[in-house]
Design an enzyme around this catalytic site. Structure first.
Site, PDB file in Angstrom:
ATOM      1  N   SER A  54       9.650   7.733  15.932  1.00  0.00           N
ATOM      2  CA  SER A  54       8.399   7.360  16.599  1.00  0.00           C
ATOM      3  C   SER A  54       8.694   7.000  18.048  1.00  0.00           C
ATOM      4  O   SER A  54       9.180   5.910  18.334  1.00  0.00           O
ATOM      5  CB  SER A  54       7.757   6.176  15.866  1.00  0.00           C
ATOM      6  N   LEU A  55       8.388   7.906  18.963  1.00  0.00           N
ATOM      7  CA  LEU A  55       8.746   7.729  20.373  1.00  0.00           C
ATOM      8  C   LEU A  55       7.593   7.101  21.167  1.00  0.00           C
ATOM      9  O   LEU A  55       7.750   6.059  21.803  1.00  0.00           O
ATOM     10  CB  LEU A  55       9.152   9.072  20.977  1.00  0.00           C
ATOM     11  N   HIS A  56       6.465   7.782  21.205  1.00  0.00           N
ATOM     12  CA  HIS A  56       5.202   7.273  21.765  1.00  0.00           C
ATOM     13  C   HIS A  56       5.160   7.132  23.288  1.00  0.00           C
ATOM     14  O   HIS A  56       4.088   6.885  23.842  1.00  0.00           O
ATOM     15  CB  HIS A  56       4.813   5.929  21.140  1.00  0.00           C
TER      16      HIS A  56
ATOM     17  N   CYS B 182      -0.652  -0.432  15.840  1.00  0.00           N
ATOM     18  CA  CYS B 182      -0.438  -0.227  14.408  1.00  0.00           C
ATOM     19  C   CYS B 182      -0.924  -1.430  13.611  1.00  0.00           C
ATOM     20  O   CYS B 182      -0.541  -2.576  13.891  1.00  0.00           O
ATOM     21  CB  CYS B 182       1.048   0.012  14.143  1.00  0.00           C
TER      22      CYS B 182
ATOM     23  N   ASN C 227      -5.159   6.782  15.363  1.00  0.00           N
ATOM     24  CA  ASN C 227      -6.136   6.493  14.317  1.00  0.00           C
ATOM     25  C   ASN C 227      -6.795   5.145  14.574  1.00  0.00           C
ATOM     26  O   ASN C 227      -6.162   4.233  15.108  1.00  0.00           O
ATOM     27  CB  ASN C 227      -5.455   6.492  12.944  1.00  0.00           C
TER      28      ASN C 227
ATOM     29  N   GLU D 164       0.831  -1.205   0.000  1.00  0.00           N
ATOM     30  CA  GLU D 164       0.000   0.000   0.000  1.00  0.00           C
ATOM     31  C   GLU D 164       0.866   1.256   0.000  1.00  0.00           C
ATOM     32  O   GLU D 164       1.897   1.322   0.668  1.00  0.00           O
ATOM     33  CB  GLU D 164      -0.943   0.010   1.207  1.00  0.00           C
TER      34      GLU D 164
ATOM     35  N   CYS E 251      -1.766   7.343   9.516  1.00  0.00           N
ATOM     36  CA  CYS E 251      -0.653   6.750  10.257  1.00  0.00           C
ATOM     37  C   CYS E 251      -1.095   5.509  11.030  1.00  0.00           C
ATOM     38  O   CYS E 251      -2.061   5.543  11.786  1.00  0.00           O
ATOM     39  CB  CYS E 251      -0.099   7.797  11.215  1.00  0.00           C
TER      40      CYS E 251
END
Length: 351
Positions: free
Chosen positions: A224-226, A126, A300, A92, A342
């Protein structure tokens, strides 16, 4: 078989010289390859027939991607494609279009490319991470994603302005192929996209960040820490490996020192998980004063159990960071309703 989209311009030049032709023949291939979008070597008529035949006999191909499925957002600004690559695999890719801001600027057409099919990082929020890892993409397959959208845009009198390596997969886990694609796409005899218009996103593989810093490229880095601590991050990114939060932040600072390019820390905000005021203050203490930027991404929807925070919580989190001296923005949402945002990419056909 060798895909011509795999070759750097200097490699193309060496190839035609080794075949006994003048070096200018390389540019007769490169120019249409990146701006006329041929599907076959015989679609480049300015090349001598003999040279085209020799290329074909030697197994050189033009591996364009084939569109399997297309979904467009309600506002028309986001297009997600499921593409079949020249090796038969599917991936994708997303196009996001932005209008000029109220304070100026130009319209942007940003392509979000994938570097792997699936992902081994296993981020629990994710969709790609929940697929598991299937395979790395070759450089030519990364390039062909860009070429496919470039051709679509060209038909509308538009062009690619920005490129983000934020699709399926972890770019640093496919470093050699990823960086080859970057060099092809930014080469002035290749696709010719400006280095400063490219951003590479990583979950925080410090060895890859260190290698990237040594490439002498002016590309952006997003980490990408998060989470602001190792305990919480390990829950969100189970395969984070030996790199601690402190190691990751240091690698970002070192990248900034080496390249002069500001580093963005991506922070997926999840209700009741990492959105509390206490966690915001902890994050601010880690990041203040190092020239970095935090991109707050309200989570998301995916198949998981994580929920998007309320607008009130998002605003409070943002204000705490700002008042603590940390530059931050809340990401402009694109493509959520078509699972193109995302953390939503996978290879299922839905809708």
């Amino acid at each position: 078989m060798t895909d011509l989209y795999r070759l750097l311009p200097e490699e193309m030049e060496k190839l035609v010289i080794d075949m006994g032709y003048d070096r200018y023949r390389a540019d007769q291939i490169l120019l249409p390859l990146y701006y006329k979008f041929p599907k076959d070597i015989n679609d480049i008529p300015q090349l001598p027939k003999k040279l085209r035949e020799e290329f074909t006999e030697a197994g050189y191909t033009i591996g364009s991607a084939k569109e399997i499925h297309r979904v467009v957002s309600d506002d028309g600004d986001t297009t997600k494609l499921l593409l079949e690559l020249s090796d038969g695999s599917s991936v994708e890719t997303v196009l996001m279009q932005y209008e000029p801001t109220k304070i100026g600027g130009h319209p942007r057409s940003t392509i979000c490319v994938s570097t792997q099919i699936g992902c081994a990082m296993g981020c629990v929020f994710c969709a790609t991470g929940q697929m598991g890892f299937e395979t790395n993409l070759k450089a030519e397959h990364i390039v062909s994603q860009v070429i496919h959208f470039a051709e679509l845009l060209e038909q509308r009198g538009e062009h690619v302005t920005n490129l983000v390596f934020m699709g399926m997969g972890e770019p640093m886990a496919n470093y050699d192929e990823m960086i080859r694609a970057v060099k092809i796409l930014t080469h002035d005899r290749g696709f010719g996209l400006g280095q400063r218009h490219i951003t590479i996103s990583t979950i925080g593989i410090t060895s890859g960040i260190e290698k990237l810093a040594e490439e002498n490229l002016q590309i952006g880095l997003a980490i990408s820490l998060h989470a602001p601590n190792n305990e919480l991050r390990k829950k969100l990114v189970p395969t984070a490996g030996p790199n601690s939060v402190e190691d990751i932040i240091k690698s970002g600072r070192d990248y900034f020192k080496k390249t002069g390019r500001r580093v963005t820390f991506e922070y997926a905000l999840m209700e009741g998980v990492n959105d509390s005021p206490e966690i915001a203050h902890e994050l601010a203490r880690l990041l203040r004063g190092n020239g970095s930027h935090v991109n707050i991404i309200p989570i998301n929807p995916t198949a998981g159990d994580f929920k998007r925070p309320s607008e009130k919580n998002v605003l409070e989190f943002e204000q705490i960071l700002r008042k603590s001296g940390v530059n931050c923005t809340v990401r402009v949402e694109k493509g959520t309703e078509i699972s193109a945002a995302c953390g939503q990419l996978r290879t299922d056909i839905v809708g």
